[in-house]
Enzyme design. Structure first.
Site, mmCIF file in Angstrom:
data_model
loop_
_atom_site.group_PDB
_atom_site.id
_atom_site.type_symbol
_atom_site.label_atom_id
_atom_site.label_comp_id
_atom_site.label_asym_id
_atom_site.label_seq_id
_atom_site.Cartn_x
_atom_site.Cartn_y
_atom_site.Cartn_z
ATOM 1 N N TRP A 106 74.020 -21.108 26.425
ATOM 2 C CA TRP A 106 74.706 -20.569 27.288
ATOM 3 C C TRP A 106 74.552 -19.119 28.050
ATOM 4 C CZ3 TRP A 106 79.062 -16.751 24.739
ATOM 5 C CH2 TRP A 106 80.118 -16.916 25.251
ATOM 6 N N LYS A 158 87.990 -24.399 21.661
ATOM 7 C CA LYS A 158 87.686 -25.029 22.235
ATOM 8 C C LYS A 158 88.309 -26.157 21.429
ATOM 9 C CE LYS A 158 84.492 -23.411 25.001
ATOM 10 N NZ LYS A 158 83.904 -23.661 25.598
ATOM 11 N N ASP A 201 75.446 -20.491 16.522
ATOM 12 C CA ASP A 201 77.377 -20.005 16.974
ATOM 13 C C ASP A 201 78.276 -21.387 17.007
ATOM 14 O OD1 ASP A 201 78.880 -19.832 19.278
ATOM 15 O OD2 ASP A 201 76.838 -19.267 21.107
HETATM 16 N N1 KET Z 1 79.488 -20.138 22.456
HETATM 17 C C1 KET Z 1 78.943 -20.909 23.053
HETATM 18 C C2 KET Z 1 78.200 -22.230 22.943
HETATM 19 C C3 KET Z 1 79.832 -20.947 24.574
HETATM 20 O O1 KET Z 1 79.819 -22.172 25.199
HETATM 21 C C4 KET Z 1 81.243 -20.776 24.202
HETATM 22 C C5 KET Z 1 81.576 -21.021 25.068
HETATM 23 C C6 KET Z 1 80.996 -19.311 23.523
HETATM 24 C C7 KET Z 1 80.188 -19.064 22.462
HETATM 25 C C8 KET Z 1 82.506 -18.816 23.452
HETATM 26 O O2 KET Z 1 83.577 -18.910 23.809
HETATM 27 P P1 KET Z 1 85.158 -18.265 23.652
HETATM 28 O O3 KET Z 1 85.672 -18.990 24.341
HETATM 29 O O4 KET Z 1 84.679 -16.578 23.190
HETATM 30 O O5 KET Z 1 85.373 -18.702 22.389
HETATM 31 N N2 KET Z 1 81.858 -21.786 26.364
HETATM 32 C C9 KET Z 1 82.882 -22.033 27.400
HETATM 33 C C10 KET Z 1 83.283 -21.472 28.568
HETATM 34 C C11 KET Z 1 82.859 -20.123 28.662
HETATM 35 O O6 KET Z 1 81.629 -19.687 29.250
HETATM 36 O O7 KET Z 1 83.642 -18.508 28.683
HETATM 37 C C12 KET Z 1 81.189 -22.664 28.718
HETATM 38 O O8 KET Z 1 80.497 -22.916 28.212
HETATM 39 O O9 KET Z 1 82.364 -23.548 29.670
#
Ligand code: KET
Length: 467
Positions: free
Chosen positions: A196, A313, A277
């Site tokens: 990511w 999610k 993560d």
């Molecule tokens: N870790 C991973 C692996 C991840 O894909 C995301 C979010 C997050 C943490 C953080 O998410 P939060 O909303 O802070 O709980 N990924 C999606 C959104 C983004 O990029 O912010 C994505 O990859 O589309």
């Protein structure tokens, strides 16, 4: 002016950008690099042999703004896709960029059980809007640890786990990273390649030095297990290793349980510190317990680890920013001291976390009926994504699109790492108004039966016309 530090020997000029000699420019660049990112640099014209880095504004040369020197930053590689999508007036546009769940109708989804929990919270007149403690809502923390490590986890029973509520997965990673930078003897974190996109930035800014380990093999579109073992095997002892608990983003490729076991043995034998993560618990297999297996293996051996959890999610709470950081420690006493230090990280960062999202989660996790309903709705989301994989794969095959697309049904979680290259992605956006990240990742959760044919037409045209 509040000089932060002075470097003797640098020549003066009216502004860094007008300094002409290469030495001056190199020095300016170096100083900008050394200075805290919030500090702006300026030369001290009163002393020709001193360069001053200060938090004061630059002189506003040939401009009517003190910010005239600010250069436009590029959009975020993931969230910027949504910005571009929103600007596109086309009626057929499709956003497969950000990992956000959509219904078959292409609409964002608020889970029924979340609506119920919110109703319950609104009806409860005894609830107030007081500040939460620095560590967040206690019930939320307890239930989050249970969800991650299992109801019967000995580490929880022995009070060896400290859990603090943070701002979703991102905030949990950031707080964990900063804690490690302050208190852990090894400041290097290994992240998978690819990963990511935000990981590198989060950990760099937290004060860690970021290195990568091999993870994905483009040739097989699967795991480069040998490369992973070699890279972790040659990492310095004690290094931190970031592991995606399940549904690896962006590749959709996870180790098998046997491979996890080998990774665990290798990491424990070298004293590598696991930092999980967990942003997709329940989204990979549809089962919350199955998707936590990797983490639980590392906790079952009695060793220490960190885990960042996100409810963005799996509970659809994206904008509520609700997540948790847990640190599993060797003893209860260490865990309580670690928690006291986590408070010192959090307090000057955002003081204490927001109450609403965490209350929703605590209400659902703390009520057997609501919890069961959540697992059913979560399974529904995971199943719809899996069905999208099959529909897309079948449609590409039916159309005779060149290439082996079996990775679409083999990969798991929210994303498919299609193998489409940057030019093909740009072509699909320009000609078909399909938005996705430039690495060829598509969010399967953004797709529906109605939009599969359009995506298939676009992929077919891209692979046959853009090489
Ligand atoms: N870790 C991973 C692996 C991840 O894909 C995301 C979010 C997050 C943490 C953080 O998410 P939060 O909303 O802070 O709980 N990924 C999606 C959104 C983004 O990029 O912010 C994505 O990859 O589309």
């Amino acid at each position: 002016m509040h000089p932060q530090f002075r470097l003797p020997g640098a020549h003066s000029s009216s502004s860094p950008s007008s300094s002409s000699s290469p030495t001056d420019r190199r020095l300016s660049a170096l100083l900008r690099h050394l200075a805290d990112s919030s500090a702006s640099s300026a030369m001290d014209s009163e002393n020709p042999h001193t360069t001053t880095i200060s938090a004061s504004p630059t002189s506003g040369f040939d401009s009517n703004s003190v910010f005239a020197h600010v250069v436009r930053a590029p959009e975020d590689p993931i969230l910027g896709v949504t910005v571009a999508y929103n600007k596109d007036p086309s009626p057929v546009k499709l956003n497969l960029g950000v990992g956000a769940y959509r219904t078959e109708e292409g609409k964002p989804l608020v889970l029924n059980v979340v609506r119920q929990a919110e109703q319950k919270l609104v009806n409860d007149r005894s609830r107030t809007k007081e500040y939460l403690p620095i560590t967040g809502l206690a019930a939320f923390n307890k239930l989050s640890a249970k969800l991650m490590f299992g109801a019967d986890s000995p580490a929880i029973q022995e009070n060896r786990v400290t859990t603090v509520q943070c701002l979703s997965g991102t905030g949990s990673l950031r707080v964990g990273g900063e804690f490690l930078a302050r208190h852990y003897h090894q400041r290097t974190i290994y992240i998978p390649s690819p990963t990511w996109g935000n990981h590198t930035k989060i950990f760099n800014l937290a004060g860690l030095s970021v290195k990568t380990y091999r993870y994905y093999d483009p040739a097989t579109r699967g795991l480069n297990f040998q490369g992973l073992l070699e890279d972790l095997g040659s990492a310095p002892s004690g290094a931190i290793v970031l592991l995606h608990a399940c549904a690896h983003n962006p590749t959709g490729v996870d180790p098998t349980l046997q491979q996890w076991e080998q990774i665990r043995q290798l990491m424990r034998s070298k004293g590598l510190l696991p930092f999980f993560d967990s942003a997709y618990q329940g989204f990979a297999s549809g089962s919350l317990d199955a998707d936590a297996q990797s983490v639980r293996m590392f906790v079952a051996d009695g060793g220490e680890c960190l885990a960042a959890q996100s409810y963005a999610k799996n509970m659809g709470l994206y904008g509520e920013r609700v997540g948790a950081l847990s640190i599993v420690c060797g003893t209860a006493d260490v865990a309580s001291r670690v928690e006291s230090q986590l408070k010192l990280v959090i307090r000057p960062m955002y003081s204490n976390p927001p109450i609403h999202g965490a209350s929703i989660v605590a209400t659902i996790l703390g009520d057997r009926d609501m919890y069961n309903e959540w697992t059913i709705e979560l399974k529904g989301m995971a199943d719809r994504i899996i069905s999208m994989r099959h529909q897309l794969f079948d449609a590409l095959r039916a159309k005779g699109t060149p290439g082996d697309w079996s990775h679409i049904i083999k990969q798991i979680g929210m994303f498919t790492f299609t193998g489409l290259n940057t030019e093909q992605v740009a072509f699909m956006t320009k000609e078909y108004h399909i938005y996705m990240t430039s690495d060829g990742r598509i969010s399967m959760a953004g797709l529906s039966s109605r939009t599969v044919p359009h995506l298939v037409d676009a992929i077919h045209a891209a692979v046959t016309r853009v090489v």
